[in-house]
Design a protein around this motif. Sequence first.
Motif, PDB file in Angstrom:
ATOM      1  N   ARG A 152       0.665  -1.192   0.075  1.00 17.91           N
ATOM      2  CA  ARG A 152      -0.141   0.001   0.059  1.00 17.91           C
ATOM      3  C   ARG A 152       0.802   1.262  -0.045  1.00 17.91           C
ATOM      4  NH1 ARG A 152      -4.955   1.268   4.312  1.00 17.91           N
ATOM      5  NH2 ARG A 152      -4.661   3.253   3.956  1.00 17.91           N
ATOM      6  N   ILE A 153       0.480   2.222  -0.692  1.00 21.00           N
ATOM      7  CA  ILE A 153       1.323   3.599  -0.731  1.00 21.00           C
ATOM      8  C   ILE A 153       0.247   4.639  -0.343  1.00 21.00           C
ATOM      9  CG2 ILE A 153       2.390   4.942  -2.137  1.00 21.00           C
ATOM     10  CD1 ILE A 153       3.169   2.621  -4.034  1.00 21.00           C
ATOM     11  N   SER A 154       0.992   5.231   0.642  1.00 19.17           N
ATOM     12  CA  SER A 154       0.205   6.521   0.908  1.00 19.17           C
ATOM     13  C   SER A 154       0.686   7.945   0.425  1.00 19.17           C
ATOM     14  CB  SER A 154      -0.090   6.678   2.645  1.00 19.17           C
ATOM     15  OG  SER A 154      -0.898   5.640   3.062  1.00 19.17           O
ATOM     16  N   VAL A 155       0.291   8.941   0.104  1.00 20.98           N
ATOM     17  CA  VAL A 155       0.817  10.036  -0.208  1.00 20.98           C
ATOM     18  C   VAL A 155       0.356  11.337   0.776  1.00 20.98           C
ATOM     19  CG1 VAL A 155       0.521   9.574  -2.381  1.00 20.98           C
ATOM     20  CG2 VAL A 155      -1.359  10.652  -1.794  1.00 20.98           C
ATOM     21  N   PHE A 160      -1.388  17.312  -2.507  1.00 17.76           N
ATOM     22  CA  PHE A 160      -2.119  18.674  -2.366  1.00 17.76           C
ATOM     23  C   PHE A 160      -0.862  19.654  -2.234  1.00 17.76           C
ATOM     24  CE2 PHE A 160      -3.379  21.871   0.923  1.00 17.76           C
ATOM     25  CZ  PHE A 160      -4.536  22.495   0.022  1.00 17.76           C
ATOM     26  N   ARG A 161       0.263  19.463  -1.508  1.00 13.78           N
ATOM     27  CA  ARG A 161       1.215  20.650  -1.449  1.00 13.78           C
ATOM     28  C   ARG A 161       1.732  20.841  -2.827  1.00 13.78           C
ATOM     29  NH1 ARG A 161       4.953  19.106   3.134  1.00 13.78           N
ATOM     30  NH2 ARG A 161       3.869  17.153   3.056  1.00 13.78           N
ATOM     31  N   LEU A 162       2.069  19.984  -3.545  1.00 11.67           N
ATOM     32  CA  LEU A 162       2.627  20.037  -5.051  1.00 11.67           C
ATOM     33  C   LEU A 162       1.586  20.681  -5.921  1.00 11.67           C
ATOM     34  CD1 LEU A 162       4.948  19.062  -6.747  1.00 11.67           C
ATOM     35  CD2 LEU A 162       3.576  16.888  -7.421  1.00 11.67           C
ATOM     36  N   VAL A 163       0.340  20.322  -5.931  1.00 11.35           N
ATOM     37  CA  VAL A 163      -0.553  21.146  -6.799  1.00 11.35           C
ATOM     38  C   VAL A 163      -0.627  22.502  -6.141  1.00 11.35           C
ATOM     39  CG1 VAL A 163      -2.771  21.670  -7.145  1.00 11.35           C
ATOM     40  CG2 VAL A 163      -2.067  19.200  -7.129  1.00 11.35           C
ATOM     41  N   LEU A 164      -0.504  23.033  -4.971  1.00 12.24           N
ATOM     42  CA  LEU A 164      -0.513  24.458  -4.532  1.00 12.24           C
ATOM     43  C   LEU A 164       0.715  25.132  -4.947  1.00 12.24           C
ATOM     44  CD1 LEU A 164      -1.830  24.119  -0.773  1.00 12.24           C
ATOM     45  CD2 LEU A 164      -2.828  25.155  -2.748  1.00 12.24           C
ATOM     46  N   LYS A 165       1.959  24.365  -4.911  1.00 16.31           N
ATOM     47  CA  LYS A 165       3.233  24.940  -5.426  1.00 16.31           C
ATOM     48  C   LYS A 165       3.061  25.250  -7.023  1.00 16.31           C
ATOM     49  CE  LYS A 165       6.357  23.148  -2.091  1.00 16.31           C
ATOM     50  NZ  LYS A 165       7.571  22.195  -1.982  1.00 16.31           N
TER      51      LYS A 165
END
Length: 172
Positions: A152-155, A160-165
Amino acid sequence: FAALRRIAAAVTLPVTADLEDGYGLSPEEFVERLFDSGACGANLEDSDHRAGGLVDADRNAERIAAVKAAARARGFDPVINARVDVHYHKGTVAEGLKRARKYLAAGADCVFPIFLSDVTAIREYVAVGPTNVLYSPGSTVLAELAKLGVARISVASFLFRLVLKRLEVAAG
């Protein structure tokens, strides 16, 4: 739990939630609220936020077992992702693996050694049982995590922070 209920009702995918240590609720009340929320599982962490360290691993394993037992009694089989916070607290891989073994033996469906990025250590966790890894841009690529056998991989909030940047750059 009300926010979790709104999220679970708004999507058709299974929803799990990071519910810290269960907010001090009894296993029965925790399971009841989780069930009523419509979520199919939860992360339960082993940090003691009040004391600023880790909870006793045996006590946490007992809690996981009690949550799973309460869920079975309710006719509910939630996914319990036992967060291993050893690496967050700068502990050793050996201590994390010891905790992971206890949590899996207690009934956790997978373990989540948060902030672990070392490929060799990830491989060791995967050998113990189903392992969840926190992915972030610039860390081990997803294809490599899959080859390692990560379940399982969590982000977290990274996407969200990448999109904001990116929005900040686009807005100039």
